[in-house]
Design a protein around this motif. Structure first.
Motif, PDB file in Angstrom:
ATOM      1  N   ASP A 189       0.845  -1.190   0.000  1.00  0.00           N
ATOM      2  CA  ASP A 189       0.000   0.000   0.000  1.00  0.00           C
ATOM      3  C   ASP A 189       0.881   1.242   0.000  1.00  0.00           C
ATOM      4  O   ASP A 189       0.531   2.267  -0.584  1.00  0.00           O
ATOM      5  CB  ASP A 189      -0.911   0.007   1.228  1.00  0.00           C
ATOM      6  N   ILE A 190       2.009   1.135   0.685  1.00  0.00           N
ATOM      7  CA  ILE A 190       3.042   2.173   0.653  1.00  0.00           C
ATOM      8  C   ILE A 190       4.363   1.488   0.338  1.00  0.00           C
ATOM      9  O   ILE A 190       4.724   0.492   0.977  1.00  0.00           O
ATOM     10  CB  ILE A 190       3.138   2.926   1.995  1.00  0.00           C
ATOM     11  N   LEU A 191       5.067   2.004  -0.656  1.00  0.00           N
ATOM     12  CA  LEU A 191       6.330   1.417  -1.109  1.00  0.00           C
ATOM     13  C   LEU A 191       7.470   2.392  -0.840  1.00  0.00           C
ATOM     14  O   LEU A 191       7.399   3.561  -1.233  1.00  0.00           O
ATOM     15  CB  LEU A 191       6.263   1.111  -2.607  1.00  0.00           C
ATOM     16  N   VAL A 192       8.520   1.908  -0.173  1.00  0.00           N
ATOM     17  CA  VAL A 192       9.700   2.716   0.122  1.00  0.00           C
ATOM     18  C   VAL A 192      10.888   2.132  -0.634  1.00  0.00           C
ATOM     19  O   VAL A 192      11.175   0.931  -0.521  1.00  0.00           O
ATOM     20  CB  VAL A 192      10.002   2.736   1.643  1.00  0.00           C
ATOM     21  N   LEU A 193      11.580   2.969  -1.405  1.00  0.00           N
ATOM     22  CA  LEU A 193      12.716   2.524  -2.217  1.00  0.00           C
ATOM     23  C   LEU A 193      14.023   2.919  -1.554  1.00  0.00           C
ATOM     24  O   LEU A 193      14.325   4.110  -1.412  1.00  0.00           O
ATOM     25  CB  LEU A 193      12.651   3.151  -3.613  1.00  0.00           C
ATOM     26  N   LEU A 194      14.811   1.922  -1.150  1.00  0.00           N
ATOM     27  CA  LEU A 194      16.105   2.189  -0.524  1.00  0.00           C
ATOM     28  C   LEU A 194      17.169   1.239  -1.057  1.00  0.00           C
ATOM     29  O   LEU A 194      18.021   0.761  -0.317  1.00  0.00           O
ATOM     30  CB  LEU A 194      15.992   2.098   1.004  1.00  0.00           C
ATOM     31  N   LEU A 195      17.100   0.982  -2.351  1.00  0.00           N
ATOM     32  CA  LEU A 195      18.098   0.139  -3.004  1.00  0.00           C
ATOM     33  C   LEU A 195      19.296   0.970  -3.455  1.00  0.00           C
ATOM     34  O   LEU A 195      19.150   2.166  -3.758  1.00  0.00           O
ATOM     35  CB  LEU A 195      17.482  -0.548  -4.227  1.00  0.00           C
ATOM     36  N   PRO A 196      20.470   0.360  -3.572  1.00  0.00           N
ATOM     37  CA  PRO A 196      21.600   1.068  -4.175  1.00  0.00           C
ATOM     38  C   PRO A 196      21.412   1.150  -5.689  1.00  0.00           C
ATOM     39  O   PRO A 196      20.615   0.407  -6.280  1.00  0.00           O
ATOM     40  CB  PRO A 196      22.795   0.170  -3.825  1.00  0.00           C
ATOM     41  N   MET A 197      22.140   2.060  -6.302  1.00  0.00           N
ATOM     42  CA  MET A 197      22.103   2.177  -7.761  1.00  0.00           C
ATOM     43  C   MET A 197      23.160   1.270  -8.367  1.00  0.00           C
ATOM     44  O   MET A 197      24.358   1.445  -8.139  1.00  0.00           O
ATOM     45  CB  MET A 197      22.343   3.639  -8.163  1.00  0.00           C
ATOM     46  N   THR A 198      22.713   0.252  -9.093  1.00  0.00           N
ATOM     47  CA  THR A 198      23.592  -0.658  -9.815  1.00  0.00           C
ATOM     48  C   THR A 198      22.953  -0.928 -11.173  1.00  0.00           C
ATOM     49  O   THR A 198      21.770  -0.609 -11.376  1.00  0.00           O
ATOM     50  CB  THR A 198      23.771  -1.994  -9.065  1.00  0.00           C
ATOM     51  N   PRO A 199      23.685  -1.518 -12.120  1.00  0.00           N
ATOM     52  CA  PRO A 199      23.048  -1.877 -13.389  1.00  0.00           C
ATOM     53  C   PRO A 199      21.824  -2.768 -13.200  1.00  0.00           C
ATOM     54  O   PRO A 199      20.876  -2.707 -13.983  1.00  0.00           O
ATOM     55  CB  PRO A 199      24.164  -2.610 -14.137  1.00  0.00           C
ATOM     56  N   ALA A 200      21.806  -3.578 -12.144  1.00  0.00           N
ATOM     57  CA  ALA A 200      20.677  -4.492 -11.916  1.00  0.00           C
ATOM     58  C   ALA A 200      19.464  -3.790 -11.329  1.00  0.00           C
ATOM     59  O   ALA A 200      18.351  -4.314 -11.400  1.00  0.00           O
ATOM     60  CB  ALA A 200      21.108  -5.631 -10.990  1.00  0.00           C
ATOM     61  N   THR A 201      19.650  -2.605 -10.719  1.00  0.00           N
ATOM     62  CA  THR A 201      18.518  -1.918 -10.102  1.00  0.00           C
ATOM     63  C   THR A 201      18.022  -0.723 -10.915  1.00  0.00           C
ATOM     64  O   THR A 201      16.973  -0.165 -10.596  1.00  0.00           O
ATOM     65  CB  THR A 201      18.870  -1.426  -8.678  1.00  0.00           C
ATOM     66  N   GLU A 202      18.750  -0.319 -11.951  1.00  0.00           N
ATOM     67  CA  GLU A 202      18.304   0.828 -12.749  1.00  0.00           C
ATOM     68  C   GLU A 202      16.963   0.505 -13.416  1.00  0.00           C
ATOM     69  O   GLU A 202      16.776  -0.566 -13.981  1.00  0.00           O
ATOM     70  CB  GLU A 202      19.342   1.179 -13.810  1.00  0.00           C
ATOM     71  N   ASN A 203      16.028   1.452 -13.321  1.00  0.00           N
ATOM     72  CA  ASN A 203      14.670   1.280 -13.865  1.00  0.00           C
ATOM     73  C   ASN A 203      13.977   0.046 -13.298  1.00  0.00           C
ATOM     74  O   ASN A 203      13.182  -0.596 -13.997  1.00  0.00           O
ATOM     75  CB  ASN A 203      14.693   1.217 -15.396  1.00  0.00           C
ATOM     76  N   LEU A 204      14.273  -0.279 -12.070  1.00  0.00           N
ATOM     77  CA  LEU A 204      13.623  -1.438 -11.438  1.00  0.00           C
ATOM     78  C   LEU A 204      12.105  -1.276 -11.468  1.00  0.00           C
ATOM     79  O   LEU A 204      11.373  -2.233 -11.734  1.00  0.00           O
ATOM     80  CB  LEU A 204      14.108  -1.587  -9.995  1.00  0.00           C
ATOM     81  N   LEU A 205      11.637  -0.072 -11.186  1.00  0.00           N
ATOM     82  CA  LEU A 205      10.203   0.199 -11.289  1.00  0.00           C
ATOM     83  C   LEU A 205       9.915   0.695 -12.701  1.00  0.00           C
ATOM     84  O   LEU A 205      10.047   1.878 -13.006  1.00  0.00           O
ATOM     85  CB  LEU A 205       9.768   1.242 -10.263  1.00  0.00           C
ATOM     86  N   ASN A 206       9.545  -0.236 -13.572  1.00  0.00           N
ATOM     87  CA  ASN A 206       9.182   0.091 -14.946  1.00  0.00           C
ATOM     88  C   ASN A 206       7.667  -0.067 -15.106  1.00  0.00           C
ATOM     89  O   ASN A 206       6.939  -0.273 -14.134  1.00  0.00           O
ATOM     90  CB  ASN A 206       9.955  -0.789 -15.931  1.00  0.00           C
ATOM     91  N   THR A 207       7.197   0.011 -16.339  1.00  0.00           N
ATOM     92  CA  THR A 207       5.751  -0.056 -16.570  1.00  0.00           C
ATOM     93  C   THR A 207       5.140  -1.331 -16.016  1.00  0.00           C
ATOM     94  O   THR A 207       4.105  -1.304 -15.330  1.00  0.00           O
ATOM     95  CB  THR A 207       5.468   0.054 -18.081  1.00  0.00           C
ATOM     96  N   ASP A 208       5.760  -2.467 -16.291  1.00  0.00           N
ATOM     97  CA  ASP A 208       5.200  -3.743 -15.844  1.00  0.00           C
ATOM     98  C   ASP A 208       5.148  -3.848 -14.330  1.00  0.00           C
ATOM     99  O   ASP A 208       4.151  -4.293 -13.743  1.00  0.00           O
ATOM    100  CB  ASP A 208       6.010  -4.911 -16.420  1.00  0.00           C
TER     101      ASP A 208
END
Length: 309
Positions: A189-208
């Motif tokens: 219901d509430i999403l908190v993003l605290l991931l590091p920036m790596t090639p694997a996490t870039e655009n993790l939240l995409n359209t899908d």
């Protein structure tokens, strides 16, 4: 005498000179701290990635590079950096992040914007659910994410945590992997993003993946701007699938004045203030790592070069 090069912008030197020297004295270290040395005599580099120092090859005696920032994405790929690299894990920064996240989770949970912005004479009898009925997901269970997840759990929120690597934390439903990510998002219901920036996490939240979130869910991003596909987020906000996004970090900072985030009614922009390294506590972390280096003990918070953090 230990030679420590302070390699950061001049304003940081003003901020850190006294606190670092105080921390060295407290740790029983004799350190010559300067902003300039002959490279071959430097024992440690106290470092900010926007420093002019970008070629580490001349620093042949250097035992470790001690980062002043929590993020290392701007230095970890430097091929000249062969010395151990330690990221900053600062108790002051952690506490600041917990306070920011708790504040904005509670703001959205209680529906405070409705009353703060709705001073128009209308009696709005909105009563929020209890915390136990509001699901919170934290993406990233590193030092910052774990501290925030635990604090939210202590307030009574059911908390799901997702990380790239498998973890087990009492009171937190820990998930990993792509299937785990879908489950974590579907229960947010509430999403908190605290991931590091790596090639694997870039655009993790995409359209899908944005579509996996429940309708009217809220996103709070004090992690890295690159974790979210901006265009996909705006489309989801325009379609009224995502209820609101509170964003503290961006791909370009300061955020350009013509960016749609500024004017979007479902977006709150904060200017990268969620948390910052505190000079006093960060200096104590630096001093402890130099003490450990001189005692031939393992350094704290070493970066995994392969993982990127």
């Amino acid at each position: 005498m230990i030679n420590a090069l302070f390699a950061a912008l001049p304003e940081r030197w003003t901020q850190y000179e006294k606190t670092l020297n105080d921390a060295f004295l407290e740790a029983g270290l004799q350190v010559d701290l300067r902003t300039s040395f002959a490279p071959e005599v430097v024992d440690y580099i106290i470092y900010a990635p926007n420093s002019p120092v970008q070629d580490f090859r001349p620093y042949t005696r250097c035992k470790a590079v001690l980062n002043l920032w929590a993020g290392v994405e701007n230095v970890v790929g430097n091929v000249t950096l062969t010395q151990p690299l330690a990221r900053m894990v600062d108790p002051g920064m952690t506490q600041g992040m917990v306070e920011f996240v708790i504040g904005h989770v509670m703001r959205h949970h209680l529906g405070m914007d409705l009353h703060i912005n709705g001073q128009d004479g209308q009696w709005r009898d909105h009563v929020p659910p209890l915390a136990q009925d509001r699901r919170v997901t934290v993406l990233g269970l590193g030092e910052l994410g774990l501290a925030c997840a635990r604090a939210l759990s202590e307030l009574g929120f059911p908390v799901t945590g997702w990380s790239r690597r498998e973890k087990f934390v009492n009171g937190i439903a820990c998930l990993n992997g792509e299937h785990g990510l879908q489950t974590a998002l579907e229960n947010a219901d509430i999403l908190v993003l605290l991931l590091p920036m790596t090639p694997a996490t870039e655009n993790l939240l995409n359209t899908d993946r944005l579509a996996w979130l429940p309708k009217d869910s809220v996103i709070i991003n004090p992690g890295r701007g690159q974790l979210i596909d901006d265009g996909a987020l705006l489309e989801s906000l325009d379609a009224e699938h995502i209820g609101h996004a509170t964003l503290d970090v961006f791909r370009v900072e300061p955020l350009p004045t013509n960016h749609r985030f500024w004017s979007h009614p479902r977006v709150t922009v904060t200017p990268h203030i969620a948390s910052e390294t505190r000079a006093k506590t960060a200096s104590q972390v630096i001093a402890e790592n130099i003490r450990r280096g001189e005692a031939e003990l393992p350094f704290l918070h070493l970066v995994d070069r392969a993982a990127g953090y």
